[in-house]
Design a protein around this motif. Sequence first.
Motif, PDB file in Angstrom:
ATOM      1  N   UNK A 145     -11.365   0.550   0.480  1.00 16.21           N
ATOM      2  CA  UNK A 145     -12.372   0.206   1.495  1.00 16.21           C
ATOM      3  C   UNK A 145     -12.366  -1.298   1.774  1.00 16.21           C
ATOM      4  N   UNK A 146     -12.179  -2.090   0.723  1.00 20.44           N
ATOM      5  CA  UNK A 146     -12.121  -3.532   0.898  1.00 20.44           C
ATOM      6  C   UNK A 146     -10.923  -3.920   1.756  1.00 20.44           C
ATOM      7  N   UNK A 162       0.834  -1.204   0.000  1.00 17.99           N
ATOM      8  CA  UNK A 162       0.000   0.000   0.000  1.00 17.99           C
ATOM      9  C   UNK A 162       0.871   1.257   0.000  1.00 17.99           C
ATOM     10  N   UNK A 163       1.896   1.251   0.865  1.00 18.54           N
ATOM     11  CA  UNK A 163       2.696   2.447   1.038  1.00 18.54           C
ATOM     12  C   UNK A 163       3.535   2.828  -0.161  1.00 18.54           C
ATOM     13  N   UNK A 197      -4.594   5.335   6.879  1.00 16.68           N
ATOM     14  CA  UNK A 197      -3.680   6.460   6.642  1.00 16.68           C
ATOM     15  C   UNK A 197      -2.742   6.153   5.474  1.00 16.68           C
ATOM     16  N   UNK A 198      -2.279   4.915   5.398  1.00 18.74           N
ATOM     17  CA  UNK A 198      -1.394   4.529   4.308  1.00 18.74           C
ATOM     18  C   UNK A 198      -2.110   4.640   2.958  1.00 18.74           C
ATOM     19  N   UNK A 199      -3.379   4.249   2.920  1.00 23.59           N
ATOM     20  CA  UNK A 199      -4.150   4.362   1.680  1.00 23.59           C
ATOM     21  C   UNK A 199      -4.308   5.820   1.261  1.00 23.59           C
ATOM     22  N   UNK A 200      -4.633   6.694   2.209  1.00 21.20           N
ATOM     23  CA  UNK A 200      -4.786   8.117   1.894  1.00 21.20           C
ATOM     24  C   UNK A 200      -3.474   8.704   1.382  1.00 21.20           C
ATOM     25  N   UNK A 201      -2.368   8.304   2.009  1.00 23.07           N
ATOM     26  CA  UNK A 201      -1.063   8.792   1.566  1.00 23.07           C
ATOM     27  C   UNK A 201      -0.740   8.287   0.164  1.00 23.07           C
ATOM     28  N   UNK A 202      -1.147   7.044  -0.153  1.00 23.45           N
ATOM     29  CA  UNK A 202      -0.886   6.485  -1.477  1.00 23.45           C
ATOM     30  C   UNK A 202      -1.604   7.283  -2.568  1.00 23.45           C
ATOM     31  N   UNK A 203      -2.823   7.719  -2.278  1.00 23.92           N
ATOM     32  CA  UNK A 203      -3.566   8.506  -3.267  1.00 23.92           C
ATOM     33  C   UNK A 203      -2.884   9.851  -3.505  1.00 23.92           C
ATOM     34  N   UNK A 243      -0.349  -0.235  16.977  1.00 18.22           N
ATOM     35  CA  UNK A 243      -0.866   1.120  17.110  1.00 18.22           C
ATOM     36  C   UNK A 243      -0.061   2.154  16.350  1.00 18.22           C
ATOM     37  N   UNK A 244       1.117   1.756  15.849  1.00 16.59           N
ATOM     38  CA  UNK A 244       1.986   2.716  15.168  1.00 16.59           C
ATOM     39  C   UNK A 244       1.715   2.804  13.673  1.00 16.59           C
TER      40      UNK A 244
END
Length: 231
Positions: A148-149, A117-118, A185-191, A179-180
């Motif tokens: 989302x999946x 993802x990242x 968040x990783x998905x949003x950063x990928x976009x 927790x880290x």
Amino acid sequence: MAHSEQVTAAVQTVDTVLSRMRALDTMLPARDGVAVFNRVYLTVTETVDRHIDSGRFTDSRAAIALDVRFAERYLAAVDAPGDEHRPPACWRPLFQFRRHPGVRPLQFALAGINAHIGHDLALAVVDTCRTLGCEPVDLEDEFDWVGDLLVSLEERIRDELMPGPDLLRITDPLTHLLGSWSLERARDAAWATARALWALRRLPDVAGEFTERLDAAVGFSGRMLLTPLPD
């Protein structure tokens, strides 16, 4: 290759991608770290494929192309050592620690998801835009649905791979590791990264440096996720 031929080639590769993952699932020892991630990713890809077949995506060609380009990044990393190449930095920790007895299955799964993802997802969006001759915004619905999946599967993955109820203790080291890192968040950063790389496509030197630094940063976080833990 003409646009229509590129799309057809992408469609024809879906079964090949799934076949490769199923072959890896058969070949690799169950406890191997790459095998742990491969099982997770195979489940995701099979689910996406079923939804494509059922018409859940508005633009099935875009969904197929993104699915395939995304998977190809992972499979290329798996093939790299056998081809005498180093895998991308984001994948190296998983390959280095794949047989470490102090790393738990959940850590292997999350480290693979972190790399894929990242790093890979943003590059797969750019690959897909080039294949289809479109802009990232044209893939946003497909990107969001696949994201989302993945988020919905993350909870199931954690439940299945958690070693025991003792991990609910706030003092457990794995609790702190979990927790880290956040898939959402990783998905949003990928976009955001995909859009930036697309904007930089006419500046190859800058885009290359940006991608290299992304690769290294994701590799660093993956190494942290694979910190060996006491029993």
